[in-house]
Design a protein around this motif. Structure first.
Motif, PDB file in Angstrom:
ATOM      1  N   GLU A 105      -1.436   4.870   2.933  1.00 52.82           N
ATOM      2  CA  GLU A 105      -1.948   4.116   1.782  1.00 52.82           C
ATOM      3  C   GLU A 105      -1.678   4.867   0.478  1.00 52.82           C
ATOM      4  O   GLU A 105      -1.280   4.268  -0.524  1.00 52.82           O
ATOM      5  CB  GLU A 105      -3.446   3.849   1.948  1.00 52.82           C
ATOM      6  CG  GLU A 105      -4.071   3.082   0.795  1.00 52.82           C
ATOM      7  CD  GLU A 105      -3.454   1.709   0.556  1.00 52.82           C
ATOM      8  OE1 GLU A 105      -3.494   1.251  -0.611  1.00 52.82           O
ATOM      9  OE2 GLU A 105      -2.909   1.099   1.509  1.00 52.82           O
ATOM     10  N   GLN A 108       1.958   4.497  -0.487  1.00 50.50           N
ATOM     11  CA  GLN A 108       2.257   3.176  -1.043  1.00 50.50           C
ATOM     12  C   GLN A 108       1.736   3.044  -2.472  1.00 50.50           C
ATOM     13  O   GLN A 108       2.421   2.490  -3.348  1.00 50.50           O
ATOM     14  CB  GLN A 108       1.687   2.077  -0.139  1.00 50.50           C
ATOM     15  CG  GLN A 108       2.421   1.936   1.188  1.00 50.50           C
ATOM     16  CD  GLN A 108       3.895   1.588   0.988  1.00 50.50           C
ATOM     17  OE1 GLN A 108       4.235   0.604   0.343  1.00 50.50           O
ATOM     18  NE2 GLN A 108       4.772   2.411   1.541  1.00 50.50           N
ATOM     19  N   ARG A 112       4.082   2.591  -5.899  1.00 46.40           N
ATOM     20  CA  ARG A 112       3.883   1.524  -6.897  1.00 46.40           C
ATOM     21  C   ARG A 112       3.764   2.121  -8.291  1.00 46.40           C
ATOM     22  O   ARG A 112       4.328   1.588  -9.250  1.00 46.40           O
ATOM     23  CB  ARG A 112       2.648   0.693  -6.564  1.00 46.40           C
ATOM     24  CG  ARG A 112       2.886  -0.302  -5.445  1.00 46.40           C
ATOM     25  CD  ARG A 112       1.671  -1.194  -5.265  1.00 46.40           C
ATOM     26  NE  ARG A 112       1.829  -2.082  -4.146  1.00 46.40           N
ATOM     27  CZ  ARG A 112       1.458  -3.350  -4.161  1.00 46.40           C
ATOM     28  NH1 ARG A 112       0.887  -3.856  -5.215  1.00 46.40           N
ATOM     29  NH2 ARG A 112       1.638  -4.096  -3.094  1.00 46.40           N
ATOM     30  N   ASP A 174       5.040  -3.803   0.928  1.00 46.84           N
ATOM     31  CA  ASP A 174       4.613  -5.151   0.544  1.00 46.84           C
ATOM     32  C   ASP A 174       5.821  -5.973   0.087  1.00 46.84           C
ATOM     33  O   ASP A 174       6.349  -5.787  -1.016  1.00 46.84           O
ATOM     34  CB  ASP A 174       3.570  -5.048  -0.571  1.00 46.84           C
ATOM     35  CG  ASP A 174       3.006  -6.394  -0.996  1.00 46.84           C
ATOM     36  OD1 ASP A 174       3.628  -7.433  -0.728  1.00 46.84           O
ATOM     37  OD2 ASP A 174       1.922  -6.393  -1.615  1.00 46.84           O
ATOM     38  N   SER A 176       6.126  -9.140  -0.772  1.00 48.50           N
ATOM     39  CA  SER A 176       5.944 -10.013  -1.935  1.00 48.50           C
ATOM     40  C   SER A 176       6.016  -9.204  -3.232  1.00 48.50           C
ATOM     41  O   SER A 176       6.582  -9.662  -4.228  1.00 48.50           O
ATOM     42  CB  SER A 176       4.623 -10.784  -1.842  1.00 48.50           C
ATOM     43  OG  SER A 176       3.523  -9.906  -1.891  1.00 48.50           O
ATOM     44  N   TYR A 177       5.464  -7.996  -3.221  1.00 54.07           N
ATOM     45  CA  TYR A 177       5.545  -7.110  -4.384  1.00 54.07           C
ATOM     46  C   TYR A 177       7.013  -6.746  -4.648  1.00 54.07           C
ATOM     47  O   TYR A 177       7.476  -6.797  -5.792  1.00 54.07           O
ATOM     48  CB  TYR A 177       4.715  -5.845  -4.139  1.00 54.07           C
ATOM     49  CG  TYR A 177       4.793  -4.823  -5.248  1.00 54.07           C
ATOM     50  CD1 TYR A 177       3.948  -4.897  -6.345  1.00 54.07           C
ATOM     51  CD2 TYR A 177       5.714  -3.779  -5.188  1.00 54.07           C
ATOM     52  CE1 TYR A 177       4.024  -3.949  -7.367  1.00 54.07           C
ATOM     53  CE2 TYR A 177       5.795  -2.833  -6.198  1.00 54.07           C
ATOM     54  CZ  TYR A 177       4.951  -2.921  -7.279  1.00 54.07           C
ATOM     55  OH  TYR A 177       5.031  -1.987  -8.281  1.00 54.07           O
ATOM     56  N   ARG A 178       7.752  -6.377  -3.586  1.00 55.81           N
ATOM     57  CA  ARG A 178       9.159  -6.029  -3.741  1.00 55.81           C
ATOM     58  C   ARG A 178       9.946  -7.176  -4.356  1.00 55.81           C
ATOM     59  O   ARG A 178      10.761  -6.965  -5.263  1.00 55.81           O
ATOM     60  CB  ARG A 178       9.780  -5.658  -2.381  1.00 55.81           C
ATOM     61  CG  ARG A 178       9.443  -4.281  -1.888  1.00 55.81           C
ATOM     62  CD  ARG A 178      10.376  -3.840  -0.753  1.00 55.81           C
ATOM     63  NE  ARG A 178      10.727  -4.879   0.187  1.00 55.81           N
ATOM     64  CZ  ARG A 178      10.081  -5.121   1.325  1.00 55.81           C
ATOM     65  NH1 ARG A 178       9.047  -4.374   1.673  1.00 55.81           N
ATOM     66  NH2 ARG A 178      10.480  -6.074   2.132  1.00 55.81           N
TER      67      ARG A 178
END
Length: 196
Positions: A105, A108, A112, A174, A176-178
């Motif tokens: 976590e 990640q 970001r 993630d 969708s984030y990418r």
């Protein structure tokens, strides 16, 4: 702080075997220099036509470019700090399942953050390129080469930041984030090329 170093020391930092400062900081520096050159041209006492319209447009561009230069300058150190955060996250303990989950976590989240800094450099560089059009239109013609160099520096900063966004996105889980961030970065790089 990198931004407070004398030029020779800053260049020595970039050429050292340490991973920071790296390309992301260099991209931010490139764009900060581009914005600074545009500020110089906008502040010249002579304008394109010597008109009040020129001066009003250049004054407005100066205000925006000053804020953009400050944010881009801050990103020189911000990118280094973000990269250091990624390194720290990878060094977290991973002996137990709980530690592994916490480490995953943290990585990640750090990735970001390391993506956000160059993405902001792209956004701010794009805004500076938009202001460059105003400076080119209203600025003193004898300074057109300075505007051209500024645009080249902003393009280089945008391209460098785009490369950093891309490399960080590859490690983000993630999807969708990418996709969302990747689409925005592609749009910014295309718009920057069109304006330049």
């Amino acid at each position: 702080m990198l931004r407070d170093l004398p030029l020779a020391d800053l260049l020595a930092a970039f050429s050292s075997p340490d991973p920071t400062p790296g390309g992301g900081s260099a991209a931010a520096l490139s764009s900060a220099i581009g914005a600074s050159l545009l500020l110089m041209v906008a502040a010249l006492p002579k304008t394109r036509n010597g008109s009040e319209e020129d001066r009003t447009a250049l004054n407005a561009a100066q205000q925006e470019l000053s804020a953009l230069r400050d944010r881009l300058t801050a990103a020189i150190d911000g990118d280094t700090a973000a990269y250091n955060g990624v390194v720290a996250a990878y060094k977290r303990p991973k002996a137990s399942a709980e530690e592994q989950a916490a480490r995953k976590e943290a990585i990640q989240q750090a990735l970001r953050a390391a993506t956000d800094v160059p993405l902001d450099v792209m956004r701010d560089s794009m805004r500076a390129l938009e202001a460059a059009a105003v400076v080119a239109r209203h600025g003193y013609k004898a300074a057109s080469s300075d505007v051209g160099v500024a645009i080249a520096m902003l393009r280089a900063g945008t391209t460098g930041a785009h490369l950093n966004v891309g490399i960080n996105l590859e490690s983000i889980a993630d999807a969708s984030y990418r996709t969302r961030i990747g689409d925005e970065a592609r749009d910014l790089i295309e718009r920057a090329a069109a304006i330049a």
